[in-house]
Motif scaffolding. Structure first.
Motif, mmCIF file in Angstrom:
data_model
loop_
_atom_site.group_PDB
_atom_site.id
_atom_site.type_symbol
_atom_site.label_atom_id
_atom_site.label_comp_id
_atom_site.label_asym_id
_atom_site.label_seq_id
_atom_site.Cartn_x
_atom_site.Cartn_y
_atom_site.Cartn_z
ATOM 1 N N PHE A 237 33.451 55.628 -23.210
ATOM 2 C CA PHE A 237 32.011 55.424 -23.338
ATOM 3 C C PHE A 237 31.256 56.362 -22.398
ATOM 4 C CE2 PHE A 237 33.806 51.617 -25.034
ATOM 5 C CZ PHE A 237 32.896 51.135 -25.966
ATOM 6 N N ASN A 238 29.950 56.455 -22.619
ATOM 7 C CA ASN A 238 29.110 57.136 -21.643
ATOM 8 C C ASN A 238 29.146 56.390 -20.310
ATOM 9 O OD1 ASN A 238 26.004 57.108 -20.481
ATOM 10 N ND2 ASN A 238 26.748 59.149 -21.035
ATOM 11 N N THR A 239 29.073 55.042 -20.373
ATOM 12 C CA THR A 239 29.107 54.200 -19.178
ATOM 13 C C THR A 239 30.053 53.040 -19.424
ATOM 14 O OG1 THR A 239 26.799 54.745 -18.665
ATOM 15 C CG2 THR A 239 27.743 52.817 -17.566
ATOM 16 N N CYS A 240 30.949 52.796 -18.490
ATOM 17 C CA CYS A 240 31.867 51.668 -18.655
ATOM 18 C C CYS A 240 31.191 50.331 -18.364
ATOM 19 C CB CYS A 240 33.080 51.838 -17.735
ATOM 20 S SG CYS A 240 34.409 52.845 -18.433
ATOM 21 N N VAL A 241 30.493 50.241 -17.234
ATOM 22 C CA VAL A 241 29.837 48.988 -16.838
ATOM 23 C C VAL A 241 28.379 49.281 -16.532
ATOM 24 C CG1 VAL A 241 29.817 47.013 -15.270
ATOM 25 C CG2 VAL A 241 31.985 48.166 -15.797
ATOM 26 N N ALA A 242 27.465 48.632 -17.246
ATOM 27 C CA ALA A 242 26.037 48.753 -16.981
ATOM 28 C C ALA A 242 25.479 47.362 -16.693
ATOM 29 C CB ALA A 242 25.306 49.370 -18.174
ATOM 30 N N ILE A 243 24.861 47.197 -15.541
ATOM 31 C CA ILE A 243 24.173 45.950 -15.201
ATOM 32 C C ILE A 243 22.684 46.240 -15.229
ATOM 33 C CG2 ILE A 243 23.871 44.124 -13.501
ATOM 34 C CD1 ILE A 243 26.669 44.679 -12.475
ATOM 35 N N GLU A 244 21.959 45.527 -16.100
ATOM 36 C CA GLU A 244 20.560 45.814 -16.351
ATOM 37 C C GLU A 244 19.688 44.602 -16.028
ATOM 38 O OE1 GLU A 244 20.192 47.110 -20.402
ATOM 39 O OE2 GLU A 244 21.876 48.502 -20.241
ATOM 40 N N ASP A 245 18.451 44.883 -15.639
ATOM 41 C CA ASP A 245 17.406 43.885 -15.406
ATOM 42 C C ASP A 245 17.555 43.237 -14.033
ATOM 43 O OD1 ASP A 245 16.536 44.273 -18.144
ATOM 44 O OD2 ASP A 245 18.224 42.992 -18.704
ATOM 45 N N ASP A 246 16.412 43.065 -13.368
ATOM 46 C CA ASP A 246 16.415 42.470 -12.030
ATOM 47 C C ASP A 246 17.033 41.081 -12.026
ATOM 48 O OD1 ASP A 246 15.228 44.728 -10.985
ATOM 49 O OD2 ASP A 246 13.190 43.875 -10.973
ATOM 50 N N ALA A 247 16.762 40.288 -13.075
ATOM 51 C CA ALA A 247 17.296 38.926 -13.108
ATOM 52 C C ALA A 247 18.813 38.938 -13.122
ATOM 53 C CB ALA A 247 16.762 38.186 -14.341
ATOM 54 N N THR A 248 19.410 39.868 -13.830
ATOM 55 C CA THR A 248 20.870 39.970 -13.883
ATOM 56 C C THR A 248 21.422 40.386 -12.534
ATOM 57 O OG1 THR A 248 20.487 40.828 -16.121
ATOM 58 C CG2 THR A 248 22.760 40.843 -15.300
ATOM 59 N N ILE A 249 20.792 41.384 -11.917
ATOM 60 C CA ILE A 249 21.231 41.863 -10.611
ATOM 61 C C ILE A 249 21.099 40.765 -9.563
ATOM 62 C CG2 ILE A 249 20.622 43.469 -8.768
ATOM 63 C CD1 ILE A 249 19.899 45.498 -11.004
ATOM 64 N N ASN A 250 19.988 40.049 -9.570
ATOM 65 C CA ASN A 250 19.770 39.007 -8.574
ATOM 66 C C ASN A 250 20.739 37.838 -8.732
ATOM 67 O OD1 ASN A 250 17.648 40.494 -7.496
ATOM 68 N ND2 ASN A 250 16.092 39.440 -8.709
ATOM 69 N N ALA A 251 21.106 37.547 -9.984
ATOM 70 C CA ALA A 251 22.009 36.423 -10.234
ATOM 71 C C ALA A 251 23.473 36.786 -10.041
ATOM 72 C CB ALA A 251 21.799 35.899 -11.662
ATOM 73 N N ALA A 252 23.784 38.077 -10.040
ATOM 74 C CA ALA A 252 25.180 38.509 -10.053
ATOM 75 C C ALA A 252 26.027 37.954 -8.913
ATOM 76 C CB ALA A 252 25.243 40.040 -10.071
ATOM 77 N N PRO A 253 25.559 37.945 -7.665
ATOM 78 C CA PRO A 253 26.438 37.461 -6.589
ATOM 79 C C PRO A 253 26.931 36.032 -6.784
ATOM 80 C CG PRO A 253 24.613 38.707 -5.665
ATOM 81 C CD PRO A 253 24.306 38.524 -7.132
ATOM 82 N N ASP A 254 26.174 35.203 -7.475
ATOM 83 C CA ASP A 254 26.564 33.807 -7.670
ATOM 84 C C ASP A 254 27.160 33.541 -9.049
ATOM 85 O OD1 ASP A 254 25.634 32.988 -5.121
ATOM 86 O OD2 ASP A 254 23.591 32.854 -5.904
ATOM 87 N N ASN A 255 27.011 34.463 -9.985
ATOM 88 C CA ASN A 255 27.337 34.135 -11.375
ATOM 89 C C ASN A 255 28.226 35.137 -12.092
ATOM 90 O OD1 ASN A 255 25.483 31.686 -12.099
ATOM 91 N ND2 ASN A 255 24.164 33.090 -10.952
#
Length: 284
Positions: A163-181
């Motif tokens: 792929f062009n990108t293997c892992v893409a994390i998008e949107d502030d809500a996703t980034i903010n929730a990532a450490p817990d979820n």
């Protein structure tokens, strides 16, 4: 829109296995196409395994909410995403082969969303996936894992290539929730850019905070997509555990390899799939 849903996480909607859906999907409205397999708030007592989506117009497998568990699934040469979840989906998926052969081949291997209208809607989507092999063999656009719209989730023991990108994390809500979820561990990534999204530095740091994520050629057989001797995918897997307790998750079969297949032994796609690698694909 037809109503669906309910409150029973253990709903039993029956069983479905050893089924192919070929050339599925028609446009029914603007940005509204029919998926090959659509599961609307289906519960975890439903039995769904050995399913193939082949050359569909829209997503291969899409889950709108629910707790459906899947294993041994194949998605070949679709025109949109291959595994897609929305609306708080919270199921378990192990062993998936996703193969994309040309520029018509859709978008992401996994498109993971929580809610398109309220990114922080609860309950948040937090499914667990393990042992995917996701290979894009021509036209390297799009993303292997597209994690967006506030979703959480766990992405274990997979191989993502081409792929062009293997892992893409998008949107502030996703980034903010990532450490817990969100957790991403035991994977082998080989893309033009391995980590991207709205904040590529965050994505790279986040993924690298988990063990055994490798960025190198997984050395797959060009025909079978099984790992060759010496592949970094062999011996790289981590047993899927409950992140809070450290206890192994009983749904997931403990295997030593990242991706859908070992180098030898049983090949679970044999005998029931149609052209799983898309090499003989023609228009119907």
């Amino acid at each position: 829109v037809l109503p669906y849903g309910g409150t029973d996480l253990n709903d039993d909607s029956g069983s479905m296995s050893y089924m192919q859906i070929r050339y599925g999907g028609i446009p029914v409205g603007v940005d509204q196409e029919v998926n090959s397999f659509t599961f609307l708030s289906v519960g975890n007592k439903t039995r769904a395994h050995h399913l193939q989506a082949y050359n569909g117009l829209d997503d291969g497998f899409e889950m709108f909410g629910g707790t459906l568990n899947l294993y041994n699934i194949v998605a070949t040469d679709g025109a949109d995403d291959y595994v897609d979840w929305d609306e708080g989906y919270d199921g378990l998926i192990q062993f998936a082969l996703i193969v994309i052969n040309d520029e018509l081949g859709g978008q992401s291997g996994i498109e993971a969303s929580n809610s398109g209208t309220n990114f922080d809607n609860l309950p948040r989507a937090t499914p667990i996936t393990s042992n995917f092999t996701i290979v894009r063999r021509a036209d390297t656009s799009e993303r292997g894992f597209r994690i967006k719209d506030g979703t959480g989730g766990q992405f274990w023991n997979s191989v993502v290539k081409g792929f062009n990108t293997c892992v893409a994390i998008e949107d502030d809500a996703t980034i903010n929730a990532a450490p817990d979820n969100t957790a991403i561990a035991g994977n082998v990534f080989d893309c033009d850019t391995n980590y991207g999204g709205d904040d590529p530095m965050f994505t790279a740091q986040f993924v690298n905070s988990f063990p055994q994520n490798l960025t190198q050629d997984p050395l797959l057989d060009s025909d079978t997509l099984r790992p060759l001797p010496g592949s970094p995918a062999l011996g790289n897997a981590i047993q899927v555990i409950d992140l809070d307790t450290g206890v192994p998750n009983p749904y997931f079969k403990a295997v030593p390899y990242s991706g859908a297949f070992d180098a030898e032994g049983d090949n679970w796609i044999e005998g029931w799939t149609f052209d799983p690698y898309g090499v003989n694909r023609v228009n119907p």
